[in-house]
Write a protein that holds these residues in place. Structure first.
Motif, PDB file in Angstrom:
ATOM      1  N   ALA A  82       1.038  -1.602  -0.059  1.00  0.00           N
ATOM      2  CA  ALA A  82       0.045   0.065  -0.214  1.00  0.00           C
ATOM      3  C   ALA A  82       1.494   1.483   0.119  1.00  0.00           C
ATOM      4  O   ALA A  82       1.792   1.467   0.719  1.00  0.00           O
ATOM      5  CB  ALA A  82      -1.021  -0.066   1.317  1.00  0.00           C
ATOM      6  N   GLU A  83       0.176   2.455  -0.447  1.00  0.00           N
ATOM      7  CA  GLU A  83       1.596   3.768  -0.642  1.00  0.00           C
ATOM      8  C   GLU A  83       1.809   3.972   0.310  1.00  0.00           C
ATOM      9  O   GLU A  83       2.544   5.270   1.340  1.00  0.00           O
ATOM     10  CB  GLU A  83       0.520   4.892  -1.238  1.00  0.00           C
ATOM     11  N   SER A  84       0.675   3.152   1.920  1.00  0.00           N
ATOM     12  CA  SER A  84       1.070   3.674   3.501  1.00  0.00           C
ATOM     13  C   SER A  84       2.186   3.187   3.948  1.00  0.00           C
ATOM     14  O   SER A  84       2.288   3.479   4.745  1.00  0.00           O
ATOM     15  CB  SER A  84      -0.245   3.438   4.251  1.00  0.00           C
ATOM     16  N   GLY A  85       3.043   2.463   2.770  1.00  0.00           N
ATOM     17  CA  GLY A  85       4.042   1.702   3.597  1.00  0.00           C
ATOM     18  C   GLY A  85       3.848   0.553   4.320  1.00  0.00           C
ATOM     19  O   GLY A  85       4.188  -0.374   4.398  1.00  0.00           O
ATOM     20  N   THR A  86       2.491   0.190   4.563  1.00  0.00           N
ATOM     21  CA  THR A  86       1.362  -1.305   4.955  1.00  0.00           C
ATOM     22  C   THR A  86       1.750  -2.607   3.600  1.00  0.00           C
ATOM     23  O   THR A  86       1.181  -2.590   2.679  1.00  0.00           O
ATOM     24  CB  THR A  86       0.364  -1.700   5.222  1.00  0.00           C
ATOM     25  N   VAL A  87       3.158  -3.854   3.926  1.00  0.00           N
ATOM     26  CA  VAL A  87       2.880  -4.368   3.319  1.00  0.00           C
ATOM     27  C   VAL A  87       2.345  -6.096   3.666  1.00  0.00           C
ATOM     28  O   VAL A  87       2.394  -6.516   4.775  1.00  0.00           O
ATOM     29  CB  VAL A  87       4.385  -4.799   3.401  1.00  0.00           C
ATOM     30  N   SER A  88       1.177  -6.597   2.569  1.00  0.00           N
ATOM     31  CA  SER A  88       0.753  -8.238   3.726  1.00  0.00           C
ATOM     32  C   SER A  88       1.523  -8.842   2.301  1.00  0.00           C
ATOM     33  O   SER A  88       1.124  -8.385   1.277  1.00  0.00           O
ATOM     34  CB  SER A  88      -0.603  -7.463   2.391  1.00  0.00           C
ATOM     35  N   VAL A  89       1.345 -10.027   3.025  1.00  0.00           N
ATOM     36  CA  VAL A  89       2.629 -11.067   2.733  1.00  0.00           C
ATOM     37  C   VAL A  89       1.421 -12.084   3.150  1.00  0.00           C
ATOM     38  O   VAL A  89       0.814 -12.384   4.274  1.00  0.00           O
ATOM     39  CB  VAL A  89       3.648 -10.851   3.179  1.00  0.00           C
ATOM     40  N   GLY A  90       0.695 -12.842   1.839  1.00  0.00           N
ATOM     41  CA  GLY A  90       0.696 -14.001   1.665  1.00  0.00           C
ATOM     42  C   GLY A  90       1.536 -15.600   1.500  1.00  0.00           C
ATOM     43  O   GLY A  90       2.650 -15.367   0.926  1.00  0.00           O
ATOM     44  N   ILE A  91       1.819 -16.153   2.561  1.00  0.00           N
ATOM     45  CA  ILE A  91       2.174 -17.605   2.862  1.00  0.00           C
ATOM     46  C   ILE A  91       0.890 -18.910   2.830  1.00  0.00           C
ATOM     47  O   ILE A  91       0.416 -19.352   3.821  1.00  0.00           O
ATOM     48  CB  ILE A  91       3.168 -17.425   3.970  1.00  0.00           C
ATOM     49  N   TYR A  92       1.993 -19.913   2.061  1.00  0.00           N
ATOM     50  CA  TYR A  92       1.078 -21.327   2.004  1.00  0.00           C
ATOM     51  C   TYR A  92       1.836 -22.064   3.262  1.00  0.00           C
ATOM     52  O   TYR A  92       3.448 -22.107   3.143  1.00  0.00           O
ATOM     53  CB  TYR A  92       1.674 -21.537   0.495  1.00  0.00           C
ATOM     54  N   LEU A  93       1.083 -22.666   3.945  1.00  0.00           N
ATOM     55  CA  LEU A  93       1.621 -23.442   5.066  1.00  0.00           C
ATOM     56  C   LEU A  93       1.652 -24.919   4.048  1.00  0.00           C
ATOM     57  O   LEU A  93       0.561 -25.082   3.702  1.00  0.00           O
ATOM     58  CB  LEU A  93       0.973 -23.329   5.912  1.00  0.00           C
ATOM     59  N   THR A  94       2.056 -25.613   4.599  1.00  0.00           N
ATOM     60  CA  THR A  94       2.339 -26.736   3.895  1.00  0.00           C
ATOM     61  C   THR A  94       1.264 -28.098   4.603  1.00  0.00           C
ATOM     62  O   THR A  94       0.063 -28.509   3.636  1.00  0.00           O
ATOM     63  CB  THR A  94       3.576 -28.223   4.577  1.00  0.00           C
ATOM     64  N   THR A  95       0.574 -27.052   5.713  1.00  0.00           N
ATOM     65  CA  THR A  95      -0.413 -28.090   5.961  1.00  0.00           C
ATOM     66  C   THR A  95      -1.588 -26.727   6.758  1.00  0.00           C
ATOM     67  O   THR A  95      -0.511 -26.459   7.539  1.00  0.00           O
ATOM     68  CB  THR A  95      -0.403 -29.691   7.389  1.00  0.00           C
ATOM     69  N   SER A  96      -2.426 -27.435   7.215  1.00  0.00           N
ATOM     70  CA  SER A  96      -2.817 -26.533   8.656  1.00  0.00           C
ATOM     71  C   SER A  96      -3.065 -26.723   9.707  1.00  0.00           C
ATOM     72  O   SER A  96      -2.550 -25.949  10.377  1.00  0.00           O
ATOM     73  CB  SER A  96      -4.619 -26.860   8.528  1.00  0.00           C
ATOM     74  N   ALA A  97      -2.121 -27.873  10.475  1.00  0.00           N
ATOM     75  CA  ALA A  97      -1.400 -27.982  11.434  1.00  0.00           C
ATOM     76  C   ALA A  97      -0.521 -27.711  11.229  1.00  0.00           C
ATOM     77  O   ALA A  97       0.736 -28.237  12.502  1.00  0.00           O
ATOM     78  CB  ALA A  97      -1.743 -28.983  12.111  1.00  0.00           C
ATOM     79  N   CYS A  98       0.223 -27.300  10.462  1.00  0.00           N
ATOM     80  CA  CYS A  98       1.742 -26.691  10.750  1.00  0.00           C
ATOM     81  C   CYS A  98       2.309 -26.413  12.006  1.00  0.00           C
ATOM     82  O   CYS A  98       1.942 -25.290  13.008  1.00  0.00           O
ATOM     83  CB  CYS A  98       2.760 -25.406   9.536  1.00  0.00           C
ATOM     84  N   PRO A  99       2.895 -26.696  12.617  1.00  0.00           N
ATOM     85  CA  PRO A  99       3.212 -26.420  14.070  1.00  0.00           C
ATOM     86  C   PRO A  99       4.155 -24.969  13.887  1.00  0.00           C
ATOM     87  O   PRO A  99       4.639 -24.870  15.216  1.00  0.00           O
ATOM     88  CB  PRO A  99       4.471 -27.984  15.004  1.00  0.00           C
ATOM     89  N   MET A 100       5.352 -24.010  13.377  1.00  0.00           N
ATOM     90  CA  MET A 100       6.189 -24.279  13.184  1.00  0.00           C
ATOM     91  C   MET A 100       5.247 -22.518  12.479  1.00  0.00           C
ATOM     92  O   MET A 100       5.792 -21.514  11.486  1.00  0.00           O
ATOM     93  CB  MET A 100       6.951 -24.480  11.898  1.00  0.00           C
ATOM     94  N   LYS A 101       4.000 -22.514  12.412  1.00  0.00           N
ATOM     95  CA  LYS A 101       3.604 -21.577  11.579  1.00  0.00           C
ATOM     96  C   LYS A 101       3.278 -20.041  12.458  1.00  0.00           C
ATOM     97  O   LYS A 101       4.241 -18.571  11.043  1.00  0.00           O
ATOM     98  CB  LYS A 101       2.343 -21.627  11.565  1.00  0.00           C
ATOM     99  N   THR A 102       3.986 -19.945  13.848  1.00  0.00           N
ATOM    100  CA  THR A 102       3.865 -18.751  14.548  1.00  0.00           C
ATOM    101  C   THR A 102       5.511 -17.975  14.515  1.00  0.00           C
ATOM    102  O   THR A 102       5.631 -17.181  13.830  1.00  0.00           O
ATOM    103  CB  THR A 102       3.755 -18.883  15.750  1.00  0.00           C
ATOM    104  N   GLU A 103       6.227 -19.032  13.954  1.00  0.00           N
ATOM    105  CA  GLU A 103       7.420 -18.730  13.878  1.00  0.00           C
ATOM    106  C   GLU A 103       7.792 -18.296  12.781  1.00  0.00           C
ATOM    107  O   GLU A 103       8.211 -17.460  12.381  1.00  0.00           O
ATOM    108  CB  GLU A 103       8.809 -20.599  14.105  1.00  0.00           C
TER     109      GLU A 103
END
Length: 380
Positions: free
Chosen positions: A37-58
């Motif tokens: 966005a022009e305001s400098g906000t960056v939105s990043v979409g990430i694909y997880l390998t599985t919905s229960a990915c244990p490392m999604k927070t990290e």
């Protein structure tokens, strides 16, 4: 300040590795998209390998930190999605190839990973303690290290490494969790609670085969396998599955323990494996006043070396002597290897010297086509 460019943001994302697979997210196809966005906000979409990915927070925090370092970024928003079946198939093919049969990479001609089977004649000599501390010491030196807990009945490696995460499955490929920069796989990660494993020889062999072939180990410099005590089914299976594995014998100074340890090393005569050397654990206890007390006697490690040297016709070195230190037990119970928790202690220095004495050169499998497919059992 103007908004950052897409190129700058994607360059930052290219430096972010997946915590488990240890490869850049764009290379793994895990970046869904980037919006700025022009305001400098960056939105990043990430694909997880599985919905229960244990490392999604990290994973989210790694992405956030990397993107915030780009000049002009004011805020980062993370959107998590899950890979489709087709995307997971492509990921698996990209990592492991598309061979119809599972292949053990460490047994292939030209493989550069050094494999050590840590063995002992009897239990209670500190074999698992030596394994995890040696692994941690090697990883701290910048080597890519994996630990396979082959002690199916008496598994203890996950606890001693503080590894409480279950493996992730991508189709028939198993991605091992990482603790202290060490990739870890154990039957404990597939059982419920503290349930015992009641298997006979063929099941043990199959489990080891899956741990070696179905698990995505990546570009390892060193693989350490913590064997059960004795010379039974597991030791024989390891010799069959990875004939190039070198045996690392662990004993205590006690004469009785040394005699039994010698039998564990002598299996190399039948399997035609190389003996990397001997480690003497609990060599002495150092009292607060500096006095050394040899609680379990002395000379057991050297005795094993001399007898095995005569038996195999090649020099078997004494790689190290580790003193008895109660803190080693405390650190293991708390999930941090002593060599990391107290590197300047007598035991920490001994484990570090052991790693040095193995004279491991940094070698890996980078650039090699492993051509591996997998089968399911443990995760299925």
């Amino acid at each position: 300040m103007s908004a950052p460019s897409h190129d700058a943001v994607r360059a930052a994302l290219a430096k972010v590795d997946d915590p488990e697979i240890r490869k850049p997210l764009p290379e793994l196809g895990m970046i869904k998209g980037v919006d700025i966005a022009e305001s400098g906000t960056v939105s990043v979409g990430i694909y997880l390998t599985t919905s229960a990915c244990p490392m999604k927070t990290e994973l989210s925090e790694r992405v956030r930190t990397a993107v915030l370092d780009v000049p002009g970024v004011a805020n980062v928003e993370i959107e998590l999605d899950v890979m489709s079946d087709e995307q997971r198939t492509e990921l698996r093919k990209g990592l492991r190839g598309d061979s119809a049969e599972p292949v053990i990479p460490f047994a292939q001609p030209g493989n550069l990973t050094r494999v050590y089977a840590v063995a002992s004649g009897k239990g209670g000599v500190g074999k698992s303690t030596v394994t995890v501390n040696l692994a941690a010491s090697l990883a701290a030196r910048g080597l890519s290290v994996g630990v396979l807990d082959a002690d199916i009945y008496g598994h203890s490696v996950p606890r001693m490494l503080g590894c409480h995460t279950r493996p992730t499955q991508v189709e028939q490929m198993i991605i091992p969790p990482v603790a202290h920069d060490i990739k870890v796989i154990s039957i404990a990660q597939f059982t419920s609670g503290n349930a015992p494993v009641v298997w006979r020889g063929p099941m043990l062999h199959r489990a080891l085969q899956q741990f070696l072939a179905d698990v995505f180990w990546g570009d390892l410099d060193v693989l350490l396998m913590d064997l059960p005590p004795g010379t039974g089914d597991v030791a024989i299976s390891i010799a069959q599955l990875i004939p190039s594995a070198e045996i690392l014998v662990v004993t205590t100074p006690q004469a009785a323990a040394a005699e039994v340890a010698e039998r564990a090393g002598a299996i190399a005569l039948q399997t035609r494996q190389k003996i990397a050397g001997v480690v003497e654990n609990m060599s002495w206890f150092e009292a607060p006043d500096g006095q050394r007390m040899e609680l379990f006697g002395s000379g057991g490690g050297q005795q094993v070396c001399e007898n095995l040297t005569r038996s195999v016709g090649a020099e078997v070195p004494l790689l190290g002597q580790v003193p008895l230190d109660p803190q080693v037990r405390v650190d293991g119970d708390e999930g941090t290897p002593n060599v990391l928790a107290a590197p300047d202690s007598a035991s920490g220095r001994a484990f570090g010297k052991l790693a040095d004495n193995l004279a491991v050169r940094k070698r890996g499998l980078v650039g090699m086509n492993l051509g591996i497919d997998t089968t399911r059992n443990l995760m299925g």
